[in-house]
Design an enzyme around this catalytic site. Sequence first.
Site, PDB file in Angstrom:
ATOM      1  N   ASP A 135       0.857  -1.192   0.000  1.00 47.94           N
ATOM      2  CA  ASP A 135       0.000   0.000   0.000  1.00 47.94           C
ATOM      3  C   ASP A 135       0.893   1.242   0.000  1.00 47.94           C
ATOM      4  OD1 ASP A 135      -3.154   0.637   1.254  1.00 47.94           O
ATOM      5  OD2 ASP A 135      -1.663   2.236   1.160  1.00 47.94           O
ATOM      6  N   GLU A 140      -2.868   0.292  -4.078  1.00 47.42           N
ATOM      7  CA  GLU A 140      -2.545  -0.957  -3.366  1.00 47.42           C
ATOM      8  C   GLU A 140      -2.695  -2.163  -4.275  1.00 47.42           C
ATOM      9  OE1 GLU A 140      -5.566  -2.107  -0.429  1.00 47.42           O
ATOM     10  OE2 GLU A 140      -6.937  -0.778  -1.474  1.00 47.42           O
TER      11      GLU A 140
HETATM   12  P1  TTP Z   1      -5.240   5.176   1.625  1.00 53.93           P
HETATM   13  O1  TTP Z   1      -4.249   4.113   1.252  1.00 53.93           O
HETATM   14  O2  TTP Z   1      -6.344   4.780   2.550  1.00 53.93           O
HETATM   15  O3  TTP Z   1      -4.511   6.393   2.281  1.00 53.93           O
HETATM   16  P2  TTP Z   1      -3.098   7.059   1.932  1.00 53.93           P
HETATM   17  O4  TTP Z   1      -2.377   6.292   0.873  1.00 53.93           O
HETATM   18  O5  TTP Z   1      -3.335   8.496   1.612  1.00 53.93           O
HETATM   19  O6  TTP Z   1      -2.344   7.001   3.296  1.00 53.93           O
HETATM   20  P3  TTP Z   1      -1.671   5.747   4.027  1.00 53.93           P
HETATM   21  O7  TTP Z   1      -0.217   6.083   4.145  1.00 53.93           O
HETATM   22  O8  TTP Z   1      -2.364   5.695   5.358  1.00 53.93           O
HETATM   23  O9  TTP Z   1      -1.938   4.538   3.187  1.00 53.93           O
HETATM   24  O10 TTP Z   1      -5.904   5.785   0.312  1.00 53.93           O
HETATM   25  C1  TTP Z   1      -5.199   5.926  -0.928  1.00 53.93           C
HETATM   26  C2  TTP Z   1      -5.629   7.183  -1.644  1.00 53.93           C
HETATM   27  O11 TTP Z   1      -7.039   7.147  -1.868  1.00 53.93           O
HETATM   28  C3  TTP Z   1      -5.381   8.432  -0.831  1.00 53.93           C
HETATM   29  O12 TTP Z   1      -4.075   8.948  -1.045  1.00 53.93           O
HETATM   30  C4  TTP Z   1      -6.446   9.362  -1.300  1.00 53.93           C
HETATM   31  C5  TTP Z   1      -7.595   8.467  -1.697  1.00 53.93           C
HETATM   32  N1  TTP Z   1      -8.653   8.477  -0.657  1.00 53.93           N
HETATM   33  C6  TTP Z   1      -9.688   9.402  -0.774  1.00 53.93           C
HETATM   34  O13 TTP Z   1      -9.715  10.188  -1.724  1.00 53.93           O
HETATM   35  N2  TTP Z   1     -10.673   9.420   0.170  1.00 53.93           N
HETATM   36  C7  TTP Z   1     -10.675   8.560   1.241  1.00 53.93           C
HETATM   37  O14 TTP Z   1     -11.594   8.599   2.085  1.00 53.93           O
HETATM   38  C8  TTP Z   1      -9.602   7.612   1.348  1.00 53.93           C
HETATM   39  C9  TTP Z   1      -9.547   6.669   2.517  1.00 53.93           C
HETATM   40  C10 TTP Z   1      -8.619   7.607   0.383  1.00 53.93           C
HETATM   41 MG    MG Z   2      -2.177   4.159   0.975  1.00 55.18          MG
END
Ligand code: TTP
Ligand code: MG
Length: 403
Positions: free
Chosen positions: A9, A104
């Site tokens: 991820d 991911e």
């Molecule tokens: P995530 O993998 O949940 O978050 P992230 O990559 O930003 O942070 P982490 O280091 O905790 O993994 O989500 C991936 C992308 O999806 C994130 O960068 C932006 C988008 N996203 C949204 O637009 N809205 C949301 O509610 C979530 C959870 C993610």
């Molecule tokens: Mg992420």
Amino acid sequence: MAKIIVHIDLNYFFVRCEEIKDPTLINKPVAVGHQGRAGIVSTCSYAARKYGVRSGMPMFQATTLCPDLIIKPADFDFYSLMSREFILYVKSYTKKVEVASIDECYADFSDVLKDVKNPIEFFKDFQKKLYDKTKLYCSIGISTNKFLAKMGSDYKKPNGITILRKKDFRTIIYPLDLSSMYGIGRKTSPRLIDLGIQTIGDLANKIKNNDEDVRNILGKFYFTIEKWLNGEGDDEINFDEERNPKSIQTSTTLKYDTNEYMEIRSVIKNLSKDVTYRLKKENKLAKTITLVIKDTDFISKSKSITLDKPISDEDTIFDVCLDLLDKFYDNRLIRLIGVGVSNFVDIKDVAVQMTFYDYEEGIKQSQTKLLINELNRHLSKPMLFRAIDAIKEKDNGHKRRNR
Ligand code: TTP
Ligand code: MG
């Protein structure tokens, strides 16, 4: 022999992409999303998370918590481009890769790790090379099935590497808060908490005692979750290997529900790219193009168009899908988008029917495209495009505004 399933991820993905475009943002509190009262935080940097800013939070609340928050509008085309680079990188290790969402994937590393003595060192090197190639950071979970691998990658962020072995996964995940369990949604979680379930271990205990309330709340997922909490679960990686397929389809489950046009468009663009790549690999041309959309109630809708001439170019697939989207999409929140092609014709059967003009024109256009793609790869975001694409873009925008 158990498989080795890995979940990877990307860390603070959208914001990291913004940092790659503009390194002055590094270490600052940054969020991606719309500014103003109606805006929602898509994601934010770890510096912003220290202030309590989170994905899904209204932007006005985020700026109250962190007044210095830098807000960037989403640039989905660039995020899609980076997402593709990431997947290509993972595929350089194994073809058994299943894309789970924009940032991911799951992969089967059983063969890759066969003779590896120190998996942690191996994945440290994997992270370093990913960074050298793309400037992206990732967290990695390693286990024997997809559920545990996913729990592993979530366990330590950013840049974590977590191995969850069947013999000791309980020690690591049972003490975790119920909210960190993959598969327990925002609606289900409060109902379980009402039963006094606070940790994943509490849930496992209730299931072990065959608790009727838990059974009712989890419904048909009860048995899946029971298996997961016993260290079992799906270890099949869905990747494309079929020889001589009758159709080619690819889909993306979104990480969050959306009805934002630019985002949907950019996912379709990415999927069109994938389908085109696979079509070309199979040496096929297709006459039928299909767009699939699943809404948040998992109701699936699809629509197809059959063309007069078979094609294998990304632009046509993308354009047709946008037309299909215009025709049947009703602005509902979407969970999954898919693009498919079928009704194949072998390239060698078509070549003889091509006129010399078609051939010359085709070569010229694809050479221009190759050159433009190459130049765009060296820029921080795609800035060059063919005039014909700009006209199409304008037409599409015009059509949509007049809907
Ligand atoms: P995530 O993998 O949940 O978050 P992230 O990559 O930003 O942070 P982490 O280091 O905790 O993994 O989500 C991936 C992308 O999806 C994130 O960068 C932006 C988008 N996203 C949204 O637009 N809205 C949301 O509610 C979530 C959870 C993610
Ligand atoms: Mg992420």
